[in-house]
Motif scaffolding. Structure first.
Motif, mmCIF file in Angstrom:
data_model
loop_
_atom_site.group_PDB
_atom_site.id
_atom_site.type_symbol
_atom_site.label_atom_id
_atom_site.label_comp_id
_atom_site.label_asym_id
_atom_site.label_seq_id
_atom_site.Cartn_x
_atom_site.Cartn_y
_atom_site.Cartn_z
ATOM 1 N N PRO A 193 19.141 50.687 5.292
ATOM 2 C CA PRO A 193 19.600 52.178 5.748
ATOM 3 C C PRO A 193 18.771 52.870 6.723
ATOM 4 C CG PRO A 193 18.523 52.102 3.475
ATOM 5 C CD PRO A 193 18.311 50.839 4.036
ATOM 6 N N THR A 194 19.501 53.653 7.450
ATOM 7 C CA THR A 194 18.817 54.100 8.523
ATOM 8 C C THR A 194 18.058 55.562 8.092
ATOM 9 O OG1 THR A 194 21.074 53.784 9.737
ATOM 10 C CG2 THR A 194 19.535 55.458 10.872
ATOM 11 N N ALA A 195 16.817 55.488 8.409
ATOM 12 C CA ALA A 195 16.189 56.877 8.177
ATOM 13 C C ALA A 195 16.043 57.722 9.493
ATOM 14 C CB ALA A 195 14.672 56.312 7.665
ATOM 15 N N GLY A 196 15.556 59.015 9.016
ATOM 16 C CA GLY A 196 15.423 59.823 10.409
ATOM 17 C C GLY A 196 14.443 59.236 11.454
ATOM 18 N N CYS A 252 14.502 56.319 12.472
ATOM 19 C CA CYS A 252 14.947 55.355 13.189
ATOM 20 C C CYS A 252 16.092 55.877 14.205
ATOM 21 C CB CYS A 252 15.980 54.489 12.235
ATOM 22 S SG CYS A 252 15.336 53.963 10.621
ATOM 23 N N LEU A 253 16.312 57.155 14.240
ATOM 24 C CA LEU A 253 17.229 57.564 15.199
ATOM 25 C C LEU A 253 16.705 58.113 16.588
ATOM 26 C CD1 LEU A 253 18.641 60.624 13.032
ATOM 27 C CD2 LEU A 253 19.434 58.368 13.159
ATOM 28 N N THR A 254 15.483 57.928 16.721
ATOM 29 C CA THR A 254 14.707 58.043 18.097
ATOM 30 C C THR A 254 15.237 56.456 18.988
ATOM 31 O OG1 THR A 254 12.669 58.736 17.112
ATOM 32 C CG2 THR A 254 12.691 57.959 19.325
ATOM 33 N N CYS A 255 15.512 55.536 18.251
ATOM 34 C CA CYS A 255 16.006 54.304 18.988
ATOM 35 C C CYS A 255 17.357 53.605 18.508
ATOM 36 C CB CYS A 255 15.116 53.168 18.672
ATOM 37 S SG CYS A 255 13.170 53.459 19.129
ATOM 38 N N HIS A 256 17.958 54.307 17.196
ATOM 39 C CA HIS A 256 19.229 53.803 16.968
ATOM 40 C C HIS A 256 20.213 55.055 16.752
ATOM 41 C CE1 HIS A 256 17.948 49.922 16.238
ATOM 42 N NE2 HIS A 256 16.901 50.195 15.323
ATOM 43 N N GLY A 257 19.874 56.355 17.152
ATOM 44 C CA GLY A 257 20.767 57.340 16.928
ATOM 45 C C GLY A 257 21.589 57.813 17.986
ATOM 46 N N GLN A 311 22.039 62.188 22.186
ATOM 47 C CA GLN A 311 20.957 63.149 22.279
ATOM 48 C C GLN A 311 19.883 62.904 21.607
ATOM 49 O OE1 GLN A 311 24.417 63.260 21.248
ATOM 50 N NE2 GLN A 311 24.458 64.786 19.947
ATOM 51 N N LYS A 312 19.700 61.975 20.402
ATOM 52 C CA LYS A 312 18.564 61.720 19.937
ATOM 53 C C LYS A 312 17.510 60.856 20.351
ATOM 54 C CE LYS A 312 19.643 64.106 15.650
ATOM 55 N NZ LYS A 312 19.039 64.702 14.837
ATOM 56 N N ILE A 313 18.005 60.247 21.340
ATOM 57 C CA ILE A 313 17.241 59.036 22.353
ATOM 58 C C ILE A 313 16.823 59.657 23.165
ATOM 59 C CG2 ILE A 313 17.047 56.705 22.773
ATOM 60 C CD1 ILE A 313 19.620 56.139 20.935
ATOM 61 N N PRO A 314 15.239 59.797 23.220
ATOM 62 C CA PRO A 314 14.652 60.238 24.594
ATOM 63 C C PRO A 314 15.041 59.426 25.829
ATOM 64 C CG PRO A 314 13.100 59.872 22.568
ATOM 65 C CD PRO A 314 14.223 59.076 22.289
ATOM 66 N N GLN A 315 14.993 59.875 26.789
ATOM 67 C CA GLN A 315 15.459 59.235 28.073
ATOM 68 C C GLN A 315 14.576 58.185 28.426
ATOM 69 O OE1 GLN A 315 18.204 60.466 29.338
ATOM 70 N NE2 GLN A 315 18.007 58.762 30.470
ATOM 71 N N GLY A 316 13.103 57.756 28.125
ATOM 72 C CA GLY A 316 12.488 56.816 28.477
ATOM 73 C C GLY A 316 12.557 55.741 27.502
ATOM 74 N N VAL A 317 13.159 55.839 26.200
ATOM 75 C CA VAL A 317 13.674 54.847 25.310
ATOM 76 C C VAL A 317 14.862 54.403 25.851
ATOM 77 C CG1 VAL A 317 14.444 54.544 22.922
ATOM 78 C CG2 VAL A 317 12.486 55.950 23.385
ATOM 79 N N LYS A 318 15.859 55.253 26.214
ATOM 80 C CA LYS A 318 17.054 54.904 26.676
ATOM 81 C C LYS A 318 16.896 53.542 27.855
ATOM 82 C CE LYS A 318 20.034 58.493 25.770
ATOM 83 N NZ LYS A 318 20.477 60.043 26.119
ATOM 84 N N THR A 338 23.280 51.704 18.605
ATOM 85 C CA THR A 338 22.968 53.260 18.678
ATOM 86 C C THR A 338 24.166 53.974 18.146
ATOM 87 O OG1 THR A 338 24.210 53.277 20.792
ATOM 88 C CG2 THR A 338 21.470 53.013 21.010
ATOM 89 N N GLY A 339 23.763 55.167 18.150
ATOM 90 C CA GLY A 339 25.211 56.236 17.489
ATOM 91 C C GLY A 339 25.001 56.372 15.768
ATOM 92 N N TYR A 340 23.824 55.912 15.409
ATOM 93 C CA TYR A 340 23.748 55.935 13.927
ATOM 94 C C TYR A 340 23.425 57.400 13.543
ATOM 95 C CZ TYR A 340 24.060 50.866 13.533
ATOM 96 O OH TYR A 340 24.671 49.473 13.469
ATOM 97 N N GLN A 341 23.682 57.674 12.165
ATOM 98 C CA GLN A 341 23.137 58.774 11.630
ATOM 99 C C GLN A 341 22.430 58.319 10.435
ATOM 100 O OE1 GLN A 341 26.806 61.155 10.828
ATOM 101 N NE2 GLN A 341 27.108 61.318 13.035
ATOM 102 N N GLU A 342 21.350 59.343 9.752
ATOM 103 C CA GLU A 342 20.589 58.987 8.730
ATOM 104 C C GLU A 342 21.380 58.681 7.713
ATOM 105 O OE1 GLU A 342 17.542 62.078 8.540
ATOM 106 O OE2 GLU A 342 16.894 61.237 6.664
#
Ligand code: HEC
Length: 190
Positions: free
Chosen positions: A139-142, A144-149, A152-159, A172-176
């Protein structure tokens, strides 16, 4: 009082029967999941804390496949992998059985099942070959959203780093609460 004791006895007997019904292979597969998660999750959390999410990508990029390889070696002939309907990693593209199982997990989730408990154990026969297969939903936890959310949830550097490492990234595009993918193990059944 007697009734309570009796009820407790009966329910503990029922639990024993349930444990016995699970084959040794099924139990081993469950314990491999625990080992995989037990190694990966702390490494990921530690890296996020100490170096931030961009640095933590390296853990997922190098450590996750390394753990899978180690576990395949120590639990041979099991082959240990992770898959997803929206894969990121090089080995994460599901085959037909894995695709069907991932879809079934999603259906179960939609009808109210607890995603943490979703698993499938099956001996799959093709011709005269039989393969023991096991999958456990992730399951997707909170966290995980930094890299799979969502965008808006993924920081520019990670992207930027993900785009560099995974030009064909779909993860990407997942929700908790959604199912991110699954652990998937297999070995010859005979
Ligand atoms: C720091 C970024 C980052 C975070 C946070 C993160 N992941 Fe990932 N995840 C990745 C990367 C990178 C890969 C690709 C690994 C590879 O190359 O095999 C990946 C791959 C996966 C895979 C394998 C399937 C696939 O698509 O490759 C699963 C399952 C997964 N992640 C689940 C999670 C879950 C669940 C969480 C939260 C507990 C999480 N991830 C948090 C970066 C991250």
């Amino acid at each position: 009082m007697k009734k309570v004791i009796l009820a407790t006895l009966i329910s503990s007997m029922a639990m024993n029967v349930q444990a016995q019904n699970i084959s040794a292979d099924h139990q081993e597969a469950r314990s491999i999941v625990k080992e995989f998660g037990g190694q990966l999750v702390p490494a990921l959390k530690g890296a996020m804390k100490s170096g931030g999410p961009v640095a933590a990508i390296d853990v997922c990029n190098t450590k996750a496949p390394a753990i899978a390889q180690d576990l395949s070696a120590t639990h041979a002939p099991w082959q240990v992998n992770r898959v997803s309907l929206k894969p990121r990693g090089a080995s994460a593209t599901p085959d037909a059985w894995e695709t069907a199982t991932l879809k079934w997990f999603d259906e179960q989730l939609a009808s109210g099942a607890d995603p943490k408990k979703l698993e499938k154990f099956e001996i799959v026969k093709t011709g005269n070959q039989a393969v023991t297969r096991y999958m456990k939903a992730v399951p997707t936890a909170g966290l995980c959203l930094t890299c799979h959310g969502s965008e808006q949830k993924i920081p520019q550097g990670v992207k930027a780093k993900l785009a560099e490492l995974y030009p064909k990234d779909k993860a990407t595009g997942y929700q908790e609460g959604q199912i991110r993918g699954a652990f998937s193990f297999q070995k010859p059944a005979n």
